[in-house]
Design an enzyme around this catalytic site. Structure first.
Site, mmCIF file in Angstrom:
data_model
loop_
_atom_site.group_PDB
_atom_site.id
_atom_site.type_symbol
_atom_site.label_atom_id
_atom_site.label_comp_id
_atom_site.label_asym_id
_atom_site.label_seq_id
_atom_site.Cartn_x
_atom_site.Cartn_y
_atom_site.Cartn_z
ATOM 1 N N TYR A 65 3.484 -11.895 -4.053
ATOM 2 C CA TYR A 65 3.826 -12.139 -5.438
ATOM 3 C C TYR A 65 4.006 -13.636 -5.691
ATOM 4 O O TYR A 65 5.004 -14.247 -5.319
ATOM 5 C CB TYR A 65 5.113 -11.402 -5.820
ATOM 6 C CG TYR A 65 5.072 -9.909 -5.604
ATOM 7 C CD1 TYR A 65 3.862 -9.207 -5.553
ATOM 8 C CD2 TYR A 65 6.244 -9.175 -5.455
ATOM 9 C CE1 TYR A 65 3.827 -7.840 -5.366
ATOM 10 C CE2 TYR A 65 6.216 -7.799 -5.275
ATOM 11 C CZ TYR A 65 5.012 -7.142 -5.220
ATOM 12 O OH TYR A 65 4.981 -5.775 -5.035
ATOM 13 N N HIS A 150 2.540 -3.642 3.554
ATOM 14 C CA HIS A 150 2.023 -3.782 2.194
ATOM 15 C C HIS A 150 0.520 -3.503 2.123
ATOM 16 O O HIS A 150 -0.278 -4.197 2.751
ATOM 17 C CB HIS A 150 2.301 -5.207 1.691
ATOM 18 C CG HIS A 150 2.282 -5.344 0.211
ATOM 19 N ND1 HIS A 150 2.424 -6.562 -0.428
ATOM 20 C CD2 HIS A 150 2.160 -4.424 -0.784
ATOM 21 C CE1 HIS A 150 2.384 -6.386 -1.731
ATOM 22 N NE2 HIS A 150 2.214 -5.092 -1.977
#
Length: 331
Positions: A65, A150
């Protein structure tokens, strides 16, 4: 063993692992890192502060992010908080490597931040450990509570051979308290639940008011293995985020297929008939399932925090769920 929360507020009325308590509404920290639009540091910190004041105690981030910006901002905003009073999760699988000839920004990956680094996939033991230690450095913390692998769906052999064993090792050492996998691929999540010793899965966009493919195989696997579920992307990237879905609303960050737009409009109309609004039902629906312990929602401003807290607090009429079932709009 999973136990009840102790905070009487509706946000913290969650179930927990020992020492890892998830608030029912979790703070998704991708937007404050410039997801699709720049967010200045002052606004980012104010947004985290607003979440804290509203009772949110679960914060989720990732190196991906904003090329680490999310972790840095979140760590700064939480720096003065009692570390034992909140839960933080981050993710592993992508390393951030300095880019000697960076592009102007990272917008190709969805983030309006300078592209000072590039993402390099690394699911090796050393890569997972380095990812965690880099995250701790950016967060300014000595631990995270929950570490997710992830988006491993395109690297399943590596995930099984080295990625998940590395997470298990970190948990066994006490470096992290719980481990999981985050993905929108329910087949990958199901396989990893069966083949490894996970505490949680974060399923993105696949158990929502609009679509529930996670019910087919993933949720039964989680039930069998004692794995709890965190639901993310419950607005399906925008389609369910407004009372009246517009033709240009996005689904999975792309143009919405006509059939799904029509279904979303039917959902919205039924909500309106029962005195509710679509995003209110979309936020509350996943929490009706006993496996779902928290709903993580991305927020980029104090106003969005306030709106989401109010949507969760204002319970929809029970008759709405009956009507949606009768119209075959939910299971």
């Amino acid at each position: 063993m999973i136990t009840g929360g102790t905070d009487p507020s509706h946000l913290a009325d969650a179930l927990a692992w020992p020492d890892v308590q998830l608030s029912r509404l979790g703070f998704g920290a991708a937007p404050i890192a410039g997801l699709y639009a720049a967010v200045d540091e002052e606004t980012a910190v104010a947004t985290v502060d607003a979440a804290w004041e509203a009772g949110i105690r679960y914060f989720d981030t990732a190196p991906h992010y904003g090329l680490g910006r999310s972790e840095r901002l979140l760590g700064a905003a939480l720096a003065q908080r009692d570390r034992d009073s909140y839960v933080i999760s981050t993710k592993a699988g992508r390393l951030l490597v300095p880019d000697p000839s960076p592009a102007a920004d990272d917008s190709d990956n969805g983030f309006v931040v300078p592209a000072t680094h590039r993402r390099v996939w690394d699911l090796s033991r050393d890569g997972i450990r380095r990812s965690l230690y880099d995250s701790l450095d950016r967060l300014g913390l000595d631990r995270v509570d929950l570490l997710y692998l992830h988006d491993p769906e395109h690297r399943m052999d590596q995930a099984l051979a080295t990625g998940l064993p590395a997470l298990i090792e970190l948990r066994d050492e006490g470096t992290v308290r719980a481990i999981g996998v985050g993905s929108k691929d329910t087949d990958a999540l199901t396989l990893l639940v069966h083949e490894s010793d996970l505490d949680a899965v974060m399923v993105a966009g696949r158990y929502t008011l609009l679509r529930q493919p996670a019910l087919d195989r993933l949720f039964p696997a989680c039930q069998t293995r004692g794995v709890v579920v965190v639901a993310a992307a419950v607005f399906n990237s925008g389609l369910l985020a407004t009372p009246d879905p517009e033709p240009d609303a996005t689904y999975d960050y792309q143009a919405t297929p006509p059939a799904l737009l029509e279904r979303a409009r039917r959902l919205a109309a039924t909500c309106a008939d029962h005195g509710a609004v679509l995003p209110q039902a979309a936020l509350q629906f996943p929490l009706r399932h006993p496996l779902v312990r928290s709903v993580v929602v991305g927020m980029r401003s104090p106003l969005e925090v306030t709106q989401n807290v109010e949507l969760l607090a204002d319970a929809v009429p029970p008759q709405l769920w009956t009507a949606l079932r009768e119209q075959d709009l939910i299971p």
